[in-house]
Design an enzyme around this catalytic site. Structure first.
Site, short mmCIF file in Angstrom:
data_model
loop_
_atom_site.label_atom_id
_atom_site.label_comp_id
_atom_site.label_asym_id
_atom_site.label_seq_id
_atom_site.Cartn_x
_atom_site.Cartn_y
_atom_site.Cartn_z
NE ARG A 44 3.25 -2.66 4.77
CZ ARG A 44 1.86 -3.01 5.41
NH1 ARG A 44 1.74 -2.94 6.57
NH2 ARG A 44 0.90 -3.62 4.59
N GLY A 45 1.50 0.22 3.64
CA GLY A 45 0.02 0.22 3.80
C GLY A 45 -0.65 1.42 3.25
CB ALA A 46 -3.77 2.23 1.14
NE ARG A 78 4.81 1.41 -2.37
CZ ARG A 78 4.17 0.23 -1.51
NH1 ARG A 78 4.28 0.36 -0.16
NH2 ARG A 78 4.08 -0.68 -2.15
CD GLN A 176 4.25 -6.80 2.36
OE1 GLN A 176 4.20 -7.87 1.94
NE2 GLN A 176 4.11 -5.51 1.58
CG ASP A 217 -2.68 -1.04 -1.64
OD1 ASP A 217 -2.82 -2.11 -1.21
OD2 ASP A 217 -1.98 0.07 -1.13
CG ASN A 226 -5.06 -5.82 -1.05
OD1 ASN A 226 -4.76 -4.71 -0.46
ND2 ASN A 226 -4.90 -7.03 -0.42
CE LYS A 227 1.76 -5.89 -1.06
NZ LYS A 227 2.71 -5.08 -1.90
#
Ligand code: MRU
Length: 313
Positions: A44-46, A78, A176, A217, A226-227
Site C-alpha cells: 500500500r502507499g501511492a 484501488r 498504518q 495519494d 490523502n489518508k
C-alpha cells in the site's frame, strides 16, 4: 528490509498486513496475484502501489497476456492513488517504444528511491533543529520502493543531526501510523511517540508540535487527497499556525482533474467494526469507511517534491 523486490520473474512483496510483528514476503507470479495484493493492502502507499502495478504489467508480459486487458484490470485495484494509473500508462507507452515492461518497472523502482532522496533534501530545508514533527498514516519507505516521502524528509533531517522528534497518529482503521510509521522510526532510532488520532489537536494546542508533514495519494487543482484524517489534522494545524507540508513526487500530481473529482475509496466496514479481528461493536452497526479525504489548498503551506517546494495547485 525491502518493500518489494523482483527475483526470478517473481514479484516479492513484504506483507504489510503482518507488520510490525511478522516479516513475511508474499510471492506474486501473475498480474492477478498482484491485483489481490494491492486490494488487500499487502502492499500500500501511492508510490509503492505504482511500482507494484508496473511489475504486474511485467508479469502479464512474461505470461504473454494481452497488456491492454491487464492494464484495465490493474487500474481497478484501488481508485484513489494516481500513481497506479500513471505507472500502468507509463509501462504501456514504453512498451510501444520498444522497452520491455520488466525494464520499465525496474527503472521506476530505482527512480522512486532517487526521487524520494531529493524530496528528503528539499524537505530538510524547512526543518529546524529540535522540531517535533507530526505525521499521519505511513508515507515512508514501506509506502514507496524505499526511503519514503514524508518520512524521507524526516530521515534526511535526522541524518543531518537536527535532533528531531516524531509523533505518529495511529491512523485508524488500518493503523498504518501505529504499525508502520512507528516501526520505521524505531528501526532508524528516530525518537517517536504514538498518539491516537483524536489527540493531534490537543498536542498542537499544548505547543508540542512544530510541523506537520504528510504524504499524498493525489495532488490536483484545489488540494491533496490523502489518508482519512488528514483533513482534521490540517484544520487543527491552521488553528494553531503550525506549518502543514505535503511531501509527494510529481508522479502523484494529476494535472487534468480537480481534486474534488477524485474517487474516494470506500473500504470494507469490517475494518471499522473490528480491532484485531474482534468486533468492538454490534456487527450489524452501519458503517462509513472512506479511506481518504481531501485537504484544501489553503490549508497547505507547501508541497515538497523532487523539483523543490511548490505551492498547492
Ligand atoms: O491506504 P494506504 O495505506 O495505501 O494509504 C496511504 C496513504 O494515504 C499515504 O499517505 C500516501 O499513499 C502517500 S505514500 C508516500
Amino acid at each position: 528490509m525491502e518493500t518489494l523486490y523482483w527475483k526470478n520473474n517473481t514479484l516479492h512483496l513484504l506483507d504489510q498486513t503482518k507488520l510490525p510483528h511478522k516479516i513475511e514476503y508474499v510471492e506474486c507470479n501473475t498480474y492477478q496475484d498482484t491485483i489481490t495484493a494491492i486490494k488487500t493492502m499487502i502492499v500500500r502507499g501511492a508510490p509503492a502501489i505504482g511500482v507494484t502495478a508496473a511489475y504486474a504489467m511485467a508479469l502479464a508480459e512474461i505470461k504473454e497476456e494481452n497488456l491492454e486487458k491487464a492494464a484495465t484490470e490493474i487500474k481497478q485495484a484501488r481508485p484513489t492513488a494516481v500513481n497506479l494509473f500513471w505507472a500502468v500508462d507509463k509501462v504501456l507507452t514504453e512498451t510501444k517504444n520498444g522497452k520491455t515492461a520488466v525494464e520499465t518497472a525496474k527503472q521506476m523502482e530505482k527512480d522512486d528511491i532517487t526521487i524520494n532522496k531529493k524530496i528528503g533534501q528539499y524537505g530538510n530545508t524547512i526543518i529546524d533543529k529540535n522540531d517535533t514533527i507530526l505525521t499521519h498514516c505511513n508515507a515512508g519507505a514501506l509506502a514507496c520502493a524505499g526511503y519514503g516521502t514524508a518520512l524521507g524528509v524526516i530521515r534526511a533531517a535526522h541524518e543531518d543531526n537536527k535532533n528531531i522528534n516524531v509523533i505518529c497518529d495511529e491512523t485508524r482503521p488500518v493503523l498504518q501510523g501505529a504499525r508502520l510509521s512507528v516501526f520505521e522510526m524505531q528501526q532508524e532510532n528516530i525518537p517517536v511517540r504514538l498518539i491516537v488520532d483524536g489527540a493531534a489537536g490537543h498536542m498542537m494546542q499544548k505547543g508540542e508540535i512544530n510541523k506537520v508533514i504528510i504524504g499524498a495519494d493525489r495532488v490536483a487543482k484545489g488540494g491533496v487527497a490523502n489518508k482519512i484524517g488528514s483533513l482534521m489534522v490540517a484544520l487543527a494545524a491552521k488553528r494553531y499556525n503550525i506549518p502543514f507540508y505535503v511531501a509527494a513526487p510529481i508522479s502523484t500530481f494529476d494535472f487534468e482533474h480537480n481534486i474534488f473529482d477524485t474517487t474516494i475509496e470506500q473500504r470494507n466496514p469490517e475494518e471499522v467494526l473490528k480491532i484485531n479481528n474482534e468486533y468492538i461493536t454490534k456487527k450489524e452497526t452501519k458503517v462509513e469507511n472512506p479511506a481518504f479525504d481531501i485537504v484544501e489548498s489553503d490549508l497547505i503551506t507547501g508541497i515538497i517534491t523532487e523539483e523543490g517546494i511548490k505551492k498547492a495547485l
